[in-house]
Scaffold this motif. Sequence first.
Motif, PDB file in Angstrom:
ATOM      1  N   UNK A 162      56.430  -9.565-102.232  1.00  0.00           N
ATOM      2  CA  UNK A 162      56.820 -10.406-101.015  1.00  0.00           C
ATOM      3  C   UNK A 162      56.484 -11.857-101.233  1.00  0.00           C
ATOM      4  N   UNK A 163      55.360 -12.151-102.002  1.00  0.00           N
ATOM      5  CA  UNK A 163      54.753 -13.660-102.197  1.00  0.00           C
ATOM      6  C   UNK A 163      55.904 -14.260-103.169  1.00  0.00           C
ATOM      7  N   UNK A 164      56.379 -13.576-104.068  1.00  0.00           N
ATOM      8  CA  UNK A 164      57.189 -14.019-105.156  1.00  0.00           C
ATOM      9  C   UNK A 164      58.787 -14.030-104.262  1.00  0.00           C
ATOM     10  N   UNK A 165      58.845 -13.174-103.400  1.00  0.00           N
ATOM     11  CA  UNK A 165      60.396 -13.325-102.672  1.00  0.00           C
ATOM     12  C   UNK A 165      60.380 -14.694-101.808  1.00  0.00           C
ATOM     13  N   UNK A 166      59.628 -15.016-101.223  1.00  0.00           N
ATOM     14  CA  UNK A 166      59.359 -16.192-100.381  1.00  0.00           C
ATOM     15  C   UNK A 166      59.236 -17.626-100.930  1.00  0.00           C
ATOM     16  N   UNK A 167      58.820 -17.379-102.174  1.00  0.00           N
ATOM     17  CA  UNK A 167      58.537 -18.613-103.036  1.00  0.00           C
ATOM     18  C   UNK A 167      59.764 -18.963-103.560  1.00  0.00           C
ATOM     19  N   UNK A 168      60.057 -20.356-103.121  1.00  0.00           N
ATOM     20  CA  UNK A 168      61.309 -20.907-103.420  1.00  0.00           C
ATOM     21  C   UNK A 168      61.073 -21.919-104.734  1.00  0.00           C
ATOM     22  N   UNK A 169      61.630 -21.622-105.975  1.00  0.00           N
ATOM     23  CA  UNK A 169      61.375 -22.334-107.061  1.00  0.00           C
ATOM     24  C   UNK A 169      61.658 -23.643-107.004  1.00  0.00           C
ATOM     25  N   UNK A 170      62.769 -24.049-106.069  1.00  0.00           N
ATOM     26  CA  UNK A 170      63.288 -25.468-106.114  1.00  0.00           C
ATOM     27  C   UNK A 170      62.144 -26.371-105.280  1.00  0.00           C
ATOM     28  N   UNK A 171      61.388 -25.774-104.307  1.00  0.00           N
ATOM     29  CA  UNK A 171      60.426 -26.515-103.481  1.00  0.00           C
ATOM     30  C   UNK A 171      59.203 -26.880-104.311  1.00  0.00           C
ATOM     31  N   UNK A 172      59.164 -26.293-105.414  1.00  0.00           N
ATOM     32  CA  UNK A 172      58.207 -26.680-106.658  1.00  0.00           C
ATOM     33  C   UNK A 172      58.298 -27.799-107.385  1.00  0.00           C
ATOM     34  N   UNK A 173      59.424 -28.106-107.408  1.00  0.00           N
ATOM     35  CA  UNK A 173      59.876 -29.156-108.479  1.00  0.00           C
ATOM     36  C   UNK A 173      60.238 -30.294-107.825  1.00  0.00           C
TER      37      UNK A 173
END
Length: 449
Positions: free
Chosen positions: A290-301
Motif C-alpha cells: 500500500x505504501x508503494x501504491x500511494x507513492x507518486x514517483x512524479x512527486x519525488x522528481x
Amino acid sequence: MEMTKLTGRIVTPNDVEYRMARVNNNLSVPKFPKVIVFCQNANDVVNALKWARENRIPFRVRSGRHSYENFSLVDGGLIIDVSEMNKITVNCEKMTAKIEGGANLGHVYHSLWKYGTTIPGGTESSVGLAGLTLGGGIGMLSRWFGLTCDNLLEVEMVIADGHRGAKLIKANRNHNSDLFWACCGGGGGNFGIVTSFTFKVHSISKVSIFSITWGWEDFEEVFDVWQHWAPKTDERLTTEIELKSKEMNQIIAQGEFVGDSSMLKKLLRPLTDTGSPTNIFIKEVPYIDAVQFFDDPSGNVPSHHKRSGSFLEEPFSKKAILTMKHFLANAPNKNSNIWHQSLGGKAGEPDPKDTAFYYRDAIIAQEYNTIWNKPDEERENLRWVEELRDALSPYTTGDYVNWPDQFIRDWPRNYYGENFTQLREVKTSYDPFNVFKFPQSIPPFIRWF
C-alpha cells in the motif's frame, strides 16, 4: 577564542557534487548557497550552528528538500542538511521507534515494516519525516492513527545558546513541554534543528486499498458524494480525491482501509453507486505494498511547480464546487489539479489548542497544484493558483503550514490560527535572538537584553 570548525560532509560551489546538492524539489525558486554541510551526527549539527553564528552567515535547515517555497535554501549562506542522519532503532517491547532527523518516509516505512509496525505519515517516499512531523503530518492512516505529530513522544533538538553558541536538548510532555507542544504542528525550522524523534509505533500487517476513476461529466456529483461521506465513514478508512483538469478528463478517488477488502467494498458503495465509474479497483495487500501504491514517483522528481492549500470545516456548496470546476476547465496546463484528503476520525479528536496544529475541526485538507516546463509559463501558473485560492476563500479556512505559499497575506493566522501567540511565546523562550528565521518564520516577542 578558538573558532568552531565545520564537521561532516562539506560541499561548496567548487565541488562536482554541488549542483545536485544545491537542488530542492521545487526548481522554480532557485537558490545558491555558499556552503552545504551534510551532518553525520548531532555534534556536526551543533558545530554547524555555532559556525554560522560565529561567522555571522545566514543559514537554513534542510532534510527532505520538499519545502514548497524553498525556505530550506538561502543564497550565499550555509545549508545545514541532516538527510544523511537516518538511523532507525525500534523497541518492539515498548512499541517505540527512535528515528534520526534526516530519515525520509520511504526509509521509515520500509524499516518499520521489518518489525510489522508503522507510523501514520505522508505518501511521497522522498519527503523528510522531520518537516512532515513538525507541520502536523497527514496521510493515508490519519483517520485511524491520528496525525504524525500525534504519535510523537520526544524530540532531540539543537537550539541556539546565548549569543554565539548551540546546544542539544530534549523535549517531551514532561521536559521542555512548551517546546514539545510547538513541535507538534508549529512548522519546521522555527525553533531549532531536530536530530532525532521518538514515536510510538503501531502494529500493522495487511490493509485494503482502492482506486475509483470517473470522467469529467461526473465532476459535481462525485465530489459532493465524496465530501459528505469521506470524513464520516469508518475511522479505519482514510481517502483522497483528485480533481484533474478538464483536458485530463479524470477524477480519481483512492484510499486505505485497515481491514479486509470485503468490508471495504461495502463501505465504498456510496462512491461506486455514484455516476459512471470507468475503473474500480479494490484489493487486500501487505501494508508495504500500500505504501508503494500511494507513492507518486512524479512527486519525488524536482520540477517547476506551485502549491497552496486550505481546509474545509464544512462541505462545499454547489457554488463552491462549480468554482473548482470552472478553474479546472480553464487550467494553465493539463497537469493542474485540486487534491483533497479526508480528515476527522482520530485526527479530529484533540482540541485545537492541545497541539500547535490548529485545524482539528477540519473535515478535509485541500491542495492546489500546478506544474510547468518552460520559464515563460510560470506567471500564468502562479496566477492560476492564487486566483483559485482567493475564489475558494469564502468557503475555506487557513492553510496547512507544510503547504507554504509566499503570497498568503496573513500567513500567521492562516497556518496557526489562534495558536500563533503561544508559538511566539515558545519562540521567545528558546530562540529569543531569532537565529532561526526565514520569510515565514515565527518571530519572537521583543526582549531587551
